[in-house]
Design a protein around this motif. Structure first.
Motif, mmCIF file in Angstrom:
data_model
loop_
_atom_site.group_PDB
_atom_site.id
_atom_site.type_symbol
_atom_site.label_atom_id
_atom_site.label_comp_id
_atom_site.label_asym_id
_atom_site.label_seq_id
_atom_site.Cartn_x
_atom_site.Cartn_y
_atom_site.Cartn_z
ATOM 1 N N PRO A 56 0.594 -1.181 0.233
ATOM 2 C CA PRO A 56 -0.103 -0.048 -0.071
ATOM 3 C C PRO A 56 0.467 1.387 0.223
ATOM 4 C CG PRO A 56 -0.550 -1.196 1.509
ATOM 5 C CD PRO A 56 1.031 -1.928 1.389
ATOM 6 N N LEU A 57 0.128 2.913 -0.760
ATOM 7 C CA LEU A 57 1.332 3.845 -0.874
ATOM 8 C C LEU A 57 0.551 4.354 0.165
ATOM 9 C CD1 LEU A 57 3.501 4.960 -2.934
ATOM 10 C CD2 LEU A 57 0.728 5.991 -3.814
ATOM 11 N N ARG A 58 1.628 4.944 1.203
ATOM 12 C CA ARG A 58 1.693 5.974 1.866
ATOM 13 C C ARG A 58 1.184 7.405 1.080
ATOM 14 N NH1 ARG A 58 1.381 7.066 7.021
ATOM 15 N NH2 ARG A 58 2.563 5.405 6.981
ATOM 16 N N VAL A 59 0.628 8.276 0.991
ATOM 17 C CA VAL A 59 0.294 9.174 -0.452
ATOM 18 C C VAL A 59 0.306 10.516 0.839
ATOM 19 C CG1 VAL A 59 -1.867 10.540 -1.233
ATOM 20 C CG2 VAL A 59 -1.650 7.774 -1.162
ATOM 21 N N TYR A 60 0.759 11.298 0.085
ATOM 22 C CA TYR A 60 1.399 13.073 0.285
ATOM 23 C C TYR A 60 0.723 14.147 -0.459
ATOM 24 C CZ TYR A 60 4.484 10.793 4.361
ATOM 25 O OH TYR A 60 4.803 9.864 4.866
ATOM 26 N N ASN A 70 -0.043 12.777 -3.843
ATOM 27 C CA ASN A 70 -1.538 12.533 -4.370
ATOM 28 C C ASN A 70 -1.127 11.994 -5.848
ATOM 29 O OD1 ASN A 70 -4.197 11.089 -3.782
ATOM 30 N ND2 ASN A 70 -5.037 13.194 -3.643
ATOM 31 N N GLY A 128 2.288 12.083 8.958
ATOM 32 C CA GLY A 128 1.319 12.097 7.427
ATOM 33 C C GLY A 128 0.928 11.510 6.597
ATOM 34 N N GLY A 129 0.986 11.878 6.193
ATOM 35 C CA GLY A 129 0.066 11.600 4.552
ATOM 36 C C GLY A 129 -1.280 9.423 5.030
ATOM 37 N N LYS A 130 -1.200 10.034 3.911
ATOM 38 C CA LYS A 130 -2.853 8.214 4.273
ATOM 39 C C LYS A 130 -2.531 7.876 4.045
ATOM 40 C CE LYS A 130 -6.582 9.003 2.407
ATOM 41 N NZ LYS A 130 -7.640 10.770 1.387
ATOM 42 N N ILE A 131 -3.127 6.435 3.983
ATOM 43 C CA ILE A 131 -2.647 5.166 3.154
ATOM 44 C C ILE A 131 -3.834 4.916 2.475
ATOM 45 C CG2 ILE A 131 -2.095 2.999 3.396
ATOM 46 C CD1 ILE A 131 -0.295 3.724 4.521
ATOM 47 N N ARG A 132 -3.246 5.316 0.629
ATOM 48 C CA ARG A 132 -3.973 4.437 -0.012
ATOM 49 C C ARG A 132 -4.574 3.408 0.227
ATOM 50 N NH1 ARG A 132 -2.209 5.963 -5.515
ATOM 51 N NH2 ARG A 132 -2.476 7.731 -4.856
ATOM 52 N N GLY A 133 -5.863 2.781 0.017
ATOM 53 C CA GLY A 133 -6.507 1.893 1.078
ATOM 54 C C GLY A 133 -7.441 1.715 1.777
ATOM 55 N N THR A 193 -4.996 -0.058 6.900
ATOM 56 C CA THR A 193 -4.440 -1.108 6.630
ATOM 57 C C THR A 193 -3.228 -1.447 5.967
ATOM 58 O OG1 THR A 193 -4.911 0.320 4.579
ATOM 59 C CG2 THR A 193 -6.959 -1.410 4.772
ATOM 60 N N PRO A 198 0.658 -3.178 6.012
ATOM 61 C CA PRO A 198 0.193 -4.322 5.796
ATOM 62 C C PRO A 198 0.875 -5.297 6.335
ATOM 63 C CG PRO A 198 2.234 -2.918 4.283
ATOM 64 C CD PRO A 198 1.024 -2.313 5.484
ATOM 65 N N LYS A 249 -10.505 7.620 -8.499
ATOM 66 C CA LYS A 249 -8.921 6.539 -8.371
ATOM 67 C C LYS A 249 -9.644 5.307 -9.795
ATOM 68 C CE LYS A 249 -5.587 8.406 -6.952
ATOM 69 N NZ LYS A 249 -5.249 9.029 -7.525
#
Ligand SMILES: Nc1ncnc2c1ncn2[C@@H]1O[C@H](COP(=O)(O)OP(=O)(O)OP(=O)(O)O)[C@@H](O)[C@H]1O
Ligand SMILES: Nc1ncnc2c1ncn2[C@@H]1O[C@H](COP(=O)(O)OP(=O)(O)OP(=O)(O)O)[C@@H](O)[C@H]1O
Ligand SMILES: [Mg+2]
Ligand SMILES: [Mg+2]
Lengths: 338, 269, 327, 527, 293
Positions: free
Chosen positions: A177-181, A183, D2-7, D16, D18, D204
């Protein structure tokens, strides 16, 4: 310099204001009542009235314009009629992917266009020049949606070299999973060290970026060539030759820099153009960018979203031009003196 | 060819297509000498000068094709007509330098003067501290402040730019300067200064000058020998003093006569 | 009363004035305006032609303020004062006949035949073959172009010409012919003209009075001959000494020619060999010195030097002979 | 930080990671147990089961359940959350018995009180398709499994309860003290269906994924898809290439050519099913030249029905009357045919046609709909030969609709082309919406005004609820009146669904009552 | 156009080039000639469409539902489309639409842009400022997007395409003309006309305009291709021409989902767009090389 900057900023602000007004006018001209579209086909008169109220459609036009501007400034870009979410959020989701694609395309275009232009100028009037000119004219003339289909069919479906569509392997959402900053997937993947997603994204980027790069590569090559030839015919180039520099050195070490000025302005123009041109490419490659959002908005006559997309692209155009002006100052000291 | 002969031209004919644009039967410039070419506009002065550097018909000449050069041009011992591009580049700048008419336009607008100087020196194999001291010395020799090397062309005046061009020639060790109307874009007071610098360098260092000009009065004050050109051909040539005192050709006479004269006290009396 | 005069005219393109409080007058006969590049000569000429509004001061046509002219007054002014520019005075897309024809028909109706005849007449008047009428500028030589431009200016029968470097783009021999032509016209028709040039020889030949402009200010004005023979302003002196003379000594360099005009005090002081403290502190007012107006604190000293120098220099002025007329 | 996990389903950090994610226990089989559905439009615009009235039905029907589900084979509703139901003879009282052991995803059991609360909330909000409950006067939860409805007028409530929209039973207490609508809007669900929302990221490519709800009453025995992903792909060609490349499981919409190619591709199955959606060509009976019934009949005869169906190559099937097959009221055997001679004769009679006056007509249709475009192209080609000039304008729906509803009849079009499909499996929808007199105009876009027809239409619900044979007859009679006598409409074709999906999918049946919905729990992933 | 006094040097080839067979292609103005020739061919095809099209009726409203999607054959060189029309005939007729759009857009936007530009350039001052700010606004608007929005407002049709593109296109010419005209306005012959008392409008249209036109002409010919591409993109998005008009962009749009199954439907109109845009570009480039010296 700073006075110039302030004046330039003022001009940009004026342009943005004009764009906002024009957008507003066009929005009001679009047939179909946004309130009806929002309230839905079976809405009661009361619901309709509520929707009209919500969109402020009963106010006099100048008041509406004023409210519109005020809302824009405070970050309220309205609510999309078809996604029913704030337009600003929609744009924030859709735009980064477009930016990723356009940036990749422009990187390709600059990396290929400038050397091609130099090569053409170097061999002016001879076979390499002719072939570069003709192929850049072809690149400029090719309908982008058509080229996208052709490349997809040949390289993805046929040869299987590249993925057919999408931004990256969707399965990777589960495994890494990707951590999004930002986008912007490639950027986020790079900075969080998410190599599977990064490589997948780059692999997916190749074809759409190549297609989108065709036009800018062509114009940049043509412009670089023309500017270089012009520059290399100037007195200073003769002086450089007389100092013992060879033709290639004159072009690349001396003429290129002043010649880059028009090329830079061109890049700003092409940037904005490519965002919109990219819509067509996005559709074919299913790139999750602004394109689908924009076309859906148009299909559904979703005026707030159309206005949002328009304003965003216009603002980018203004910004790009501003950036180019500043860059030109770096490249050309004469511009700095202004 | 004598040791001192830097430029030797014999039977030079430059054609574009079928048109002869410059034809010079004979021209020699020895070291320490100043030879001037005068003549009306379009008479082939610039062409002759550029031919000496092998620069006629290069890319810079707006789309010129089909330039045909015949005759013999020897510059600093190199046969310019037969020489390959590498050989030509070897003499350009380092032995024979060019100073052009429009001062600022002859300098790359995006480059500090010092950068140009450094690159030119590096091109001819002078680098590092040696390059710096050479540059400084040359700039001082043309009466400029070395500080000028930090400036861009648009930040210097015309006279400064012209003198810097001369300084470039000096730094590269050129023995001859080919100057194409180097002062016609300048005001008289500034022109006087550039001319003074050229004269001084000639006197002190034996710098040879091939000068193209249409200002007869100016030429008469500094040239040793003069060629008068018209319609691509040389109509008269000879030592300056002789030529101005006893012009033989009708056109030369007309030229001399056309020089406006300032009233002077003698007349007043 | 002068045909055209400027009274304390200040001109500017942007914020900073380019021309400061200049006064001059043009009557019958020639008036010269000399100055180095960028000193404001063209700017002043444009103002005198009504192409540029003065920031302050007035330009008068006869006794009337140019800015206050009514429609008919303006038309009259347009007919009376005509320019001849350095280059490109002709529309590159028009034939000589069309260019001159435009001048003929702007103020009067005229039949086609009448116009053709008049064009031929005018061309003849400037020493050109009327067959040239069908040519466009690029099919003519520089001298021919300039003659057509003069013919066009003369077409409206003006009282005054403003000549902005009319010959600087031309070869010396051609220049001589054009100057002859102008001299002849001025004499023959009683035309007045303002001649702008940086070529001292040219004013010396054509103008009775001259003004020397430095950094937008008239620093010296008076009879041309006096100005050139024994200048009273150090700038005029520098100019004169920098002019090369045929067969003479090389021109003398004054040094510091690149210095920009000073913002305070005397604008010339940074280039002036005679500058003293007073020049730094106090801008010189124009004053009367031996028959001319000079704006210099040390005019008398300059005068002395100039006389000295010219005696010492003993230049040989060639009289202007051998000059042929026409083509 | 910071940031947000996609998914991340709720966007909160770390939900979520891993290793902690639900699929981590069996990553190797995760891929084949995922059903990847390719829609051509964004999936979700409204997560609220009360007001949802759009493309999210694709997901909603897998997350939420209604009391009944329509079976197109039997043309009847069958049990879903309700196991059985009865209605009174006058059709005004309905009693449903609820399934035991069903629970919401929130953990709460599905009982009569919850169902009552859900339906009442939907009715009260009155948004979307909530109007389907208009007949309901009162709902009572007799006990935990008995739900009783009292109606204002007779209606086939079992069909209403099977509707694709607004019929869902959901946990109205899911948001606790918070606002339920907002809670839904954040991407939560409170259904009782086999799947629950896993991730949702608007914009998305894979907009939405659903995961199995372990406590689903239907159970998870045997091989089943444990996940559903919705991968939005507007371009048909792209979608097809994805399917052929094995990247997706199911493509909802293909064009006939690609469909034919799918039929010949070994790794793929293709299925074609008639839908409940037909194309209507509505003639302006109220104003303009088409006021003359002869002209309308001539137009009906001029349509090249066979040609259109031929060109559509399977994307459309010949229509018989207004009611598609699979619905009560379908009238087989009424298939229209082109009759150029008849059309010409009628035109002549009215003074037009070849040799007569030129007839000029305006037509509007949906922009970007290639099937409608085919009809229009063929029609104008035919009419050209009949000395009728058809100016056809492709418009966005809102524009087209606005123009059709114009107050000034002169501004309205002569012919309007549009699709119609019912919100629940009942042919009544066509009649009540399109052909009953209306003022102001909403969907009666042929502007038909006929008291006799209105009267017959009003009788339909009760007949459907009580006497299906009589209802069948009434429908036949009405269609004859509307199509043949009044010639208010022509029906060129009924749309066919042309789906393609991976060979491995077993047990797929298309249910046209739920357009484009795949009930994934019913399927088996094969080898 | 103006020919320099100096005999044209470009015509002669350098010794090296003289020998190569490529020579005829290399000269700058040969390029313009090639572009013009190609374009002339296209124009000719458009004009003669009713006579040279194998099935002229297919260019109009005819349909043949039973002959749909036949592959290229002797009867239908380019195959047939979804409703059985001959693609070659429609491509030929499409040339009419595309060229009409190109010419109309260039004429309108060129006309408006040049007039506004020359006025702005000559007048300077606030007039110029106002006009330039307005063009800035229109330039900032993404052309395709503004066209899209306008096409939505005006409802799709060929006229809409023309208006919509022209609206987004004129500012380019206004800008270009303004900058050229501003420099022309400072040239001596303009001052000289003013000193004659020639009225301002006459100066603008007699002197400034003709002398500002060359770069605009070059730009116009370069833009021909861009207009055709934009028109195609608009039609492609369903906002331009519509049935039964033959228009290349529309044909590509209708055929796009057939690309993998019936390639000819989309390939030939796509190529037509490519070739026409290419011809305009070659012509423009050639003119630019020739005229902007
Ligand atoms: N690039 C070119 N293409 C065509 N003709 C040229 C070119 N360069 C020079 N000529 C022609 O060659 C002739 C000689 O030109 P040249 O520049 O040597 O003259 P010049 O004496 O230096 O004139 P000027 O005093 O105006 O500088 C002229 O007739 C000119 O038109
Ligand atoms: N249009 C303009 N806008 C702004 N500044 C100008 C403009 N024209 C001239 N200037 C400036 O005004 C000053 C005077 O210019 P002007 O052209 O009058 O000088 P000049 O004496 O005619 O010089 P030259 O001998 O070079 O023709 C110069 O510093 C010049 O840079
Ligand atoms: Mg020259
Ligand atoms: Mg001037």
């Amino acid at each position: 310099m700073s006075r110039y900057l302030i004046r330039r900023l003022g001009q940009a602000a004026l342009v943005v204001a004009g764009v906002v007004t024009l957008t507003f006018v066009i929005m009001r001209l679009v047939p179909g009542d946004p309130a009806v579209a929002y309230a839905g086909p079976r809405a009661s008169p009361a619901e309709l009235a509520a929707a009209r109220q919500r969109f402020g459609l009963d106010d006099p036009l100048p008041v509406q314009l004023w409210n519109y501007v005020r809302d824009l400034v405070t970050g309220d870009w309205g609510v999309s009629l078809h996604t029913r979410r704030p337009v600003r959020d929609d744009l924030f989701l859709a735009f980064p992917a477009s930016l990723e694609l356009v940036a990749a395309a422009l990187v390709i275009a600059v990396a290929a266009g400038i050397p091609l232009g130099v090569a053409a100028a170097r061999h002016k009037g001879r076979l390499p020049d002719l072939s570069i000119r003709l192929s850049s004219m072809l690149a400029v003339s090719v309908p982008v949606f058509w080229m996208a289909l052709a490349l997809q069919t040949i390289f993805s479906s046929g040869l299987g070299w590249f993925p057919i569509a999408g931004e990256y392997d969707t399965g990777l959402d589960q495994t890494s999973p990707l951590r999004v900053y930002t986008n912007i997937t490639a950027v986020d993947a790079l900075f969080t060290g998410n190599w599977p997603i990064l490589t997948s994204t780059l692999h997916h980027l190749v074809l759409p970026a190549l297609v989108l790069a065709a036009y800018p590569t062509g114009v940049i090559a043509q412009m670089t060539r023309a500017a270089l030839i012009e520059e290399s015919a100037r007195d200073h180039a003769r002086m450089e030759r007389a100092l013992g520099f060879g033709e290639t050195a004159v072009l690349t070490r001396f003429a290129l820099r002043p010649a880059l000025n028009p090329v830079l302005s061109l890049i700003a123009l092409v940037f904005a153009y490519s965002i919109v041109n990219g819509f067509l490419v996005e559709a074919v490659f299913n790139w999750p960018g602004l394109g689908r959002y924009a076309t859906d908005s148009i299909r559904t006559l979703d005026t707030p979203s159309i206005a949002g997309v328009t304003l965003l692209v216009a603002a980018l155009y203004v910004l790009a031009n501003l950036a180019v002006d500043l860059l030109q100052g770096v490249i050309d000291p004469r511009a700095r003196a202004r | 060819m004598g040791n001192g002969t830097l430029i030797r031209i014999r039977g030079l004919v430059v054609r574009i297509g079928d048109r002869v644009i410059a034809s010079v039967p004979e021209l020699d410039v020895g070291s320490g000498e100043c030879v001037a070419i005068v003549g009306e506009s379009g008479s082939g002065k610039t062409t002759t000068l550029l031919a000496a550097l092998g620069l006629v018909g290069d890319v810079s000449d707006l789309g010129v094709r089909g330039v045909d050069i015949s005759g013999e041009i020897t510059v600093c011992g190199v046969d310019v007509v037969a020489a390959g591009p590498g050989e030509l580049r070897g003499i350009r700048g380092s032995r024979a330098a060019l100073v052009m008419q429009s001062p600022q336009a002859a300098l790359n607008p995006t480059m500090r003067l010092g950068t140009l100087m450094r690159r030119a020196l590096a091109r001819h194999g002078v680098k590092g501290a040696a390059a710096r001291s050479r540059a400084e010395e040359a700039v001082k020799a043309v009466l400029l402040d070395p500080e000028i090397m930090r400036r861009y062309p648009h930040q210097v005046s015309g006279g400064q730019a012209q003198r810097f061009a001369i300084a470039l020639a000096l730094a590269l060790g050129a023995e001859i300067v080919l100057a194409d109307e180097p002062t016609s874009a300048l005001d008289v007071t500034v022109q006087a200064e550039v001319v003074a610098v050229l004269r001084r360098l000639r006197d002190e260092r034996g710098l040879a000058v091939l000068l193209v000009s249409h200002d007869l009065a100016l030429v008469s004050t500094i040239a040793d020998r003069v060629l008068v050109m018209r319609d691509g051909a040389v109509v008269e040539s000879g030592p300056a003093a002789e030529l101005f005192d006893r012009p033989r050709d009708a056109y030369t006479r007309e030229l001399v006569a056309a020089v406006p004269a300032l009233p002077s006290r003698e007349e007043e009396r | 009363m002068s045909v055209l005069s400027a009274d304390a005219v200040t001109l500017a393109y942007g914020a900073a004035p380019v021309v400061h409080e200049v006064s001059l007058a043009v009557d019958e006969g020639g008036v010269g305006l000399i100055g180095e590049s960028g000193s404001g000569k063209t700017t002043l000429a444009r103002a005198l032609l009504g192409l540029l509004r003065p920031r302050s001061g007035t330009i008068r046509y006869g006794s009337r303020d140019l800015a206050a002219l009514d429609r008919s007054g303006r038309a009259e002014f347009r007919r009376a004062v005509q320019p001849v520019f350095q280059a490109e005075a002709l529309d590159p897309r028009m034939t000589a006949a069309a260019s001159i024809g435009e001048a003929l028909t702007t103020h009067h109706r005229m039949s086609r035949a009448g116009r053709r005849a008049r064009v031929a007449e005018l061309l003849d008047g400037v020493g050109l073959d009327p067959a040239l009428a069908a040519r466009r500028p690029h099919q003519m030589s520089g001298g021919q172009r300039q003659r057509v431009a003069i013919a066009r200016a003369l077409a409206v029968e003006p009282r005054l010409l403003v000549l902005d470097e009319p010959t600087s783009a031309l070869d010396v021999t051609v220049q001589a012919r054009i100057l002859d032509l102008l001299e002849g016209l001025a004499g023959g028709r009683g035309l007045g003209y303002l001649l702008i040039t940086h070529n001292l020889g040219v004013v010396g030949r054509l103008c009775r009075t001259s003004h020397v402009l430095f950094a937008g200010r008239v620093v010296e004005s008076g009879p041309t001959r006096d100005l050139l023979v024994h200048p009273a302003h150090p700038y005029t002196l520098a100019l004169r000494d920098a002019v090369p003379r045929l067969g003479g000594e090389p021109p003398r360099a004054s040094g510091r020619t690149e210095a920009a005009p000073a913002a305070t005090g005397c604008p010339f002081r940074l280039r002036c060999p005679l500058a003293v403290d007073r020049c730094r502190d106090e801008a010189p007012e124009a004053r009367e010195v031996t028959g001319r107006r000079v704006a210099c604190h040390r005019a008398e000293d300059v005068l002395e030097r100039a006389l000295d120098a010219s005696r010492w220099r003993g230049g040989t002025g060639h009289p202007a002979h051998h000059i042929q007329k026409g083509h | 930080g910071g940031g947000k996990i996609r998914g991340g389903a709720d966007g909160s950090e770390g939900s979520t990671q891993p290793g902690t994610s639900q699929n981590a226990q069996n990553p190797s089989s995760a891929a084949d147990a995922t059903f990847v559905y390719v829609p051509n439009l964004d999936v979700v615009t409204d997560w609220d089961p009360a007001s949802s009235y759009s493309n999210e039905i694709l997901a909603m029907q897998n997350i939420y359940e209604s009391l009944t589900r329509y079976n197109p084979q039997t043309k009847q509703a069958e049990p879903r959350l309700a196991t059985s139901w009865t209605s009174s003879d006058d059709g005004k009282k309905w009693t449903f018995t609820l399934r035991q052991g069903a629970t919401f995803h929130t953990g709460k059991p599905v009982d009569a009180a919850a169902a009552k609360a859900a339906i009442e909330r939907t009715m009260k909000m009155g948004a979307g398709a909530a109007y389907i409950w208009d007949a309901v006067k009162k709902i009572e939860a007799k006990d935990s499994s008995t739900l009783k409805f009292t109606l204002k007028y007779p209606t086939a409530l079992d069909l209403v309860a099977s509707a694709g929209y607004a019929s869902y039973v959901y946990d109205t207490t899911a948001a606790g003290s918070g606002d339920l609508k907002t809670w839904f809007g954040e991407g939560h669900d409170a259904g009782s269906g086999p799947y629950t929302i896993d991730t949702w990221e608007k914009g998305k490519e894979t907009e939405l994924t659903l995961k199995a709800f372990d406590d689903y009453w239907g159970g998870w025995d045997g091989p089943r898809y444990k996940k559903i992903a919705y991968r939005v792909t507007p371009e048909l060609t792209t979608a097809w290439q994805l399917l052929r490349g094995g990247e997706v499981t199911f493509v909802a919409r293909l064009n006939p050519q690609l469909f034919a190619e799918a039929g010949g591709t070994p790794t793929v199955q293709a299925a074609q099913t008639p839908s409940f959606q037909n194309l209507l060509t509505l003639f302006n009976t109220h104003s303009g030249p088409l006021k003359d019934v002869r002209l309308r009949q001539a137009l009906q005869k001029a349509i090249d029905y066979d040609g259109v169906v031929a060109v559509l190559k399977g994307a459309g099937a010949p229509a018989a009357g207004l009611v598609p097959e699979g619905l009560l009221g379908h009238n087989a055997g009424q298939t229209p045919r082109q009759d150029l001679a008849g059309a010409e004769a009628l035109l002549k009679e009215a003074g037009y046609g070849p040799g007569g006056k030129k007839l000029e007509l305006t037509l509007t249709y949906a922009q970007g709909d290639s099937d409608q475009e085919v009809l229009v192209t063929l029609l104008s080609s035919t009419l050209d030969k009949l000395n009728v000039k058809l100016s056809a304008k492709p418009l966005q729906w809102t524009t087209q609709w606005d123009q059709a509803k114009a107050k000034d009849p002169a501004k309205r079009q002569d012919i309007l082309v549009m699709y119609w499909w019912p919100d629940y499996a009942d042919a009544f929808s066509w009649f009540v919406n399109i052909f009953r007199s209306e003022d102001p105009i909403s969907f009666n876009l042929s502007y038909l005004r006929d008291d006799a027809i209105d009267k017959r239409i009003n009788e339909l619900p009760q007949l459907t609820a009580t006497d299906r044979d009589a209802a069948e007859k009434a429908y036949a009679e009405l269609q004859n009146k509307i199509i043949n006598e009044r010639a208010a409409v022509a029906v060129p074709y009924v749309m066919n669904y042309q789906r393609a999906f991976a060979k491995s999918v077993q047990g797929y049946v298309d249910n046209p009552a739920y357009p484009n919905v795949v009930f994934v729990h019913d399927l088996k992933p094969g080898a | 156009m103006t020919a320099p006094v100096v005999p044209d040097a470009a015509g002669a080839a350098t010794p090296a080039l003289r020998r190569t067979p490529l020579r005829w292609l290399v000269g700058v103005d040969r390029l313009a000639v090639a572009g013009a020739a190609l374009l002339a061919l296209i124009v000719l095809a458009a004009l003669l469409a009713p006579w040279i099209a194998p099935h002229p009726e297919d260019g109009g409203s005819a349909t043949h539902p039973l002959e749909a999607l036949l592959p290229p054959s002797a009867e239908h060189w380019f195959g047939t489309d979804q409703v059985g029309r001959d693609v070659l005939s429609r491509v030929l007729y499409g040339a009419r639409t595309s060229l009409l759009i190109a010419v109309a857009v260039l004429a309108i936007s060129g006309g408006v842009g040049v007039v506004l530009g020359v006025v702005a350039g000559y007048a300077g001052g606030w007039v110029r400022d106002v006009i330039m700010r307005v063009t800035d606004v229109f330039l900032a608007f993404p052309a395709l997007l503004l066209s899209l929005a306008l096409a939505v407002v005006l409802q799709p049709s060929v006229t809409t395409v023309i208006v919509a593109i022209a609206v987004t296109w004129w500012p380019w010419y206004a800008r270009l003309t303004a900058s050229v005209a501003a420099s022309v306005a400072t040239r001596a012959f303009v001052d000289s006309a003013r000193c004659l008392g020639v009225p301002a409008p006459l100066i603008v249209f007699r002197h400034v305009l003709p002398n500002s036109l060359t770069p605009v002409l070059v730009q116009l010919s370069l833009d021909g291709g861009g207009v055709i591409l934009t028109a195609a993109a608009l039609s492609y998005l369903g906002l331009g021409a519509h049935e039964p008009t033959s228009e290349w962009g529309l044909m590509v749009q209708q055929g796009q989902s057939l690309f993998t199954t019936n390639w000819w439907v989309v390939t030939f109109p796509g190529l037509a767009i490519l070739i026409t845009a290419f011809a305009f570009n070659v012509l423009g480039e050639g003119l630019r090389a020739r005229l902007t010296r």
